[in-house]
Each structure stands twice: as C-alpha cells, then as structure tokens.
Design an enzyme around this catalytic site. Structure first.
Site, PDB file in Angstrom:
ATOM      1  CE  LYS A  52      -3.513   7.484  12.907  1.00  0.00           C
ATOM      2  NZ  LYS A  52      -2.960   6.135  12.655  1.00  0.00           N
ATOM      3  CD  GLN A  96      -3.888   3.907   9.916  1.00  0.00           C
ATOM      4  OE1 GLN A  96      -3.111   4.771  10.288  1.00  0.00           O
ATOM      5  NE2 GLN A  96      -4.841   3.451  10.698  1.00  0.00           N
ATOM      6  CG  ASP A 119       1.589   4.104  14.763  1.00  0.00           C
ATOM      7  OD1 ASP A 119       0.915   4.898  15.430  1.00  0.00           O
ATOM      8  OD2 ASP A 119       1.249   3.660  13.652  1.00  0.00           O
TER       9      ASP A 119
HETATM   10  N1  GUN Z   1      -4.784   0.829  12.706  1.00  0.00           N
HETATM   11  C1  GUN Z   1      -5.630   1.048  13.739  1.00  0.00           C
HETATM   12  N2  GUN Z   1      -5.023   1.788  14.691  1.00  0.00           N
HETATM   13  C2  GUN Z   1      -3.779   2.043  14.257  1.00  0.00           C
HETATM   14  C3  GUN Z   1      -2.683   2.776  14.795  1.00  0.00           C
HETATM   15  O1  GUN Z   1      -2.733   3.345  15.899  1.00  0.00           O
HETATM   16  N3  GUN Z   1      -1.564   2.809  14.019  1.00  0.00           N
HETATM   17  C4  GUN Z   1      -1.483   2.180  12.821  1.00  0.00           C
HETATM   18  N4  GUN Z   1      -0.345   2.272  12.128  1.00  0.00           N
HETATM   19  N5  GUN Z   1      -2.479   1.501  12.294  1.00  0.00           N
HETATM   20  C5  GUN Z   1      -3.619   1.444  13.009  1.00  0.00           C
END
Ligand code: GUN
Length: 300
Positions: A52, A96, A119
């Site tokens: 990311k 996350q 998100d």
């Molecule tokens: N863990 C797995 N996929 C994601 C996501 O798209 N966002 C977040 N914050 N955690 C994740």
C-alpha cells in the site's frame, strides 16, 4: 476465456491517479495524505502494508505508517484513532486488520470518523452505503466493481453469487451489486454497476454447488483453497477470486505459495472470465484505497 488482469488494470488506474494528483499539487494544494496503522507483526499484514505504501509513493499520496507492537493497549490505539480524526493534515487513515485478540476490531472501526474511513469499513460508511447516501465504498468490493467495469461485464439483472459473509468483502459486495446504480452524487465516485440479483452463500449453505451453477457471476471470498471447483460453474460464467491463502510449497524459496479460493486450473476451462491469484483482486483493492484517499481529500 478472458483473464481479468487486475495487475494490468491497477497499473493503468495508478497512472491516471498520478496524473490527477500531479494536477492538484501543481495548483499549489498539498498532496493527499494517508496514515496506515499496523499492530504486531502478522507477515501477511506487513506485506499488504508495504504494498500500500509503495502504491501511494507511485501516485503521489503522502503515506505515513504507524507501527505498534502486538501488546499495545486498546486505549492507546483508540487514542491514536481519535487524534487522527482531528488531525487536519490527514485526509484518510486505515487500521490494518486483523488486530490482536485483546483489541476489539468493532470498537476501533467504530471510532474512525467515516469521512476519513478510506477502507470503507466503519459501521457509518457501510450503513450509509446500504441506504444509498454519500459514503466511501469498501475498498475490496470497489476494486472488484472496477474490474468488472473495465472488462465490460454487466451486472444488471444478472444472478451474482457471493460466497462469504465477512464485513470486509461479502456483505458490502452483495449490497453494492444489488443497489440501484448511482452516478456521481456529491462525495461519491461514479459507479454504473448494480441492479444484480444477489445470493449470499457461506459455510452453512446447503448445496452450494447447485446454487453456484445458476450464477452468471461468482465472487468467492471464503478463505478456503479450492472451494470453487469446475463442476460448480456454469459455462461462460465470470469468476472473481478474492481468496489469498498461503499454502506450503517446498519448491518455493519462501516455503509457501499464494493461492485463491478457486481451483483455477479446472474452473478456467469452464468460466468465460476469471481473475487470477495473485494479480487479480489484490492490486485492485489497493487502487481503490488510493482512489478513496483522493476522494476523501477532495471532499475535505
Ligand atoms: N486486512 C485484509 N484486508 C484488509 C483491508 O482491505 N483493509 C484492512 N484495514 N485490513 C485488511
């Protein structure tokens, strides 16, 4: 058979974003900014976060990582969330997932200001999306929607089977696809796909095979390798594989390989279009996060 090449589509979309962001900063505005909070050392999460940040760097979004050890208290994390809510130099932030067991994901997500929820996972964002109000869309479903749009795969009137009922993928995906399509309401990015007839299946669903065989589009997000087999797919159907599973692979230098939830080899012989793992939904999710961050910055 069409390969739904998320890696390629995401690269094109990042190039477009880079141009858009360059035009904004050329006018003297600051770059959009994203903060990523990670707790502990889950190897998969560390890889996602690194990817990311790399994508942010590529398009000109200022990315900042806040890393906590796994024994951080829930209160400390909540304090950080509240601080970021108030920080006007931050356009969006994500926590996350998964979090360590002693921290309530629900409490943490609920504390995030939905206007900075890039998100699209907070109860406010999801509730607003359900009601068709301006909201930042959940990143993975938005990425899948972009992939379908890119390849001109229509959803209106189609039977879509979503396998998995998680808050991150299954539930928001189902809602997004069954909604009336909307076009550029203030604070929303334009989206034209919707109007689908959606069936949500999960681990307790009886006769999953028969249901899948009636689907025009199958979206699998169950976290279970080889769940979807060739005989479960109607010839010509579109298959989107959201699974990312690590399975042992002694021939790989890492000792494991990444596989999805779809028995790719056999399903690819039947499907009309299929997304691979890796290189399908994963890069599209990251692009959605970037698009959502830009959207949050513009909304502010
Ligand atoms: N863990 C797995 N996929 C994601 C996501 O798209 N966002 C977040 N914050 N955690 C994740």
């Amino acid at each position: 058979m069409i390969l739904l090449d998320g890696k390629k589509v995401a690269a094109e979309k990042r190039a477009n974003l880079r141009e858009e962001i360059t035009a904004i900063t050329a006018k003297g505005h600051r770059a959009p900014s994203l903060v990523i909070i990670i707790v502990g050392h889950n190897p998969a999460s560390e890889t996602y976060v690194a990817n990311k940040i790399k994508a942010c760097d590529e398009v000109g979004i200022k990315a900042t990582k806040i890393a906590y050890e796994a024994d951080i208290t829930e209160d400390t994390l909540l304090e950080t969330v509240r601080r970021l809510n108030e920080d006007s130099s931050v356009d969006g932030f994500i926590v996350q997932l998964p979090l360590p067991e002693h921290i309530s994901e629900a409490k943490v997500l609920t504390a995030i200001d939905y206007r900075k929820d890039v998100d699209g996972l907070t109860p406010m964002s999801m509730g607003r999306s359900v009601q068709g109000l301006p909201a930042i869309p959940s990143a993975t479903p938005a990425g899948i929607r972009s992939l379908l749009e890119y390849y001109h795969i229509p959803t209106a009137g189609k039977h879509v089977v979503v396998i998995g009922r998680s808050n991150i993928v299954g539930k928001p995906m189902a809602i997004m696809l069954m909604q009336r399509p909307y076009l550029s309401l203030p604070g929303m990015s334009a989206a034209s796909l919707g109007d689908a007839t959606v069936t949500i299946c999960h681990s307790k669903t009886e006769d999953l095979s028969s249901i899948c065989r009636t689907a025009d589009i199958i979206i699998v997000a169950a976290g279970c390798p080889n769940l979807l087999r060739g005989e479960m797919v109607k010839p010509g159907a579109t298959v989107i594989d959201v699974g990312i599973n690590r399975v042992e692979d002694p021939s790989s230098p890492r000792g494991y390989k990444l596989v999805g939830d779809v028995d790719y080899e056999h399903v690819a012989l039947v499907a009309g279009a299929i997304s691979p793992v890796p290189g399908g939904v994963g890069p599209m999710t990251i692009v959605s996060l970037l698009q959502n961050t830009l959207q949050a910055a513009l909304n502010r």
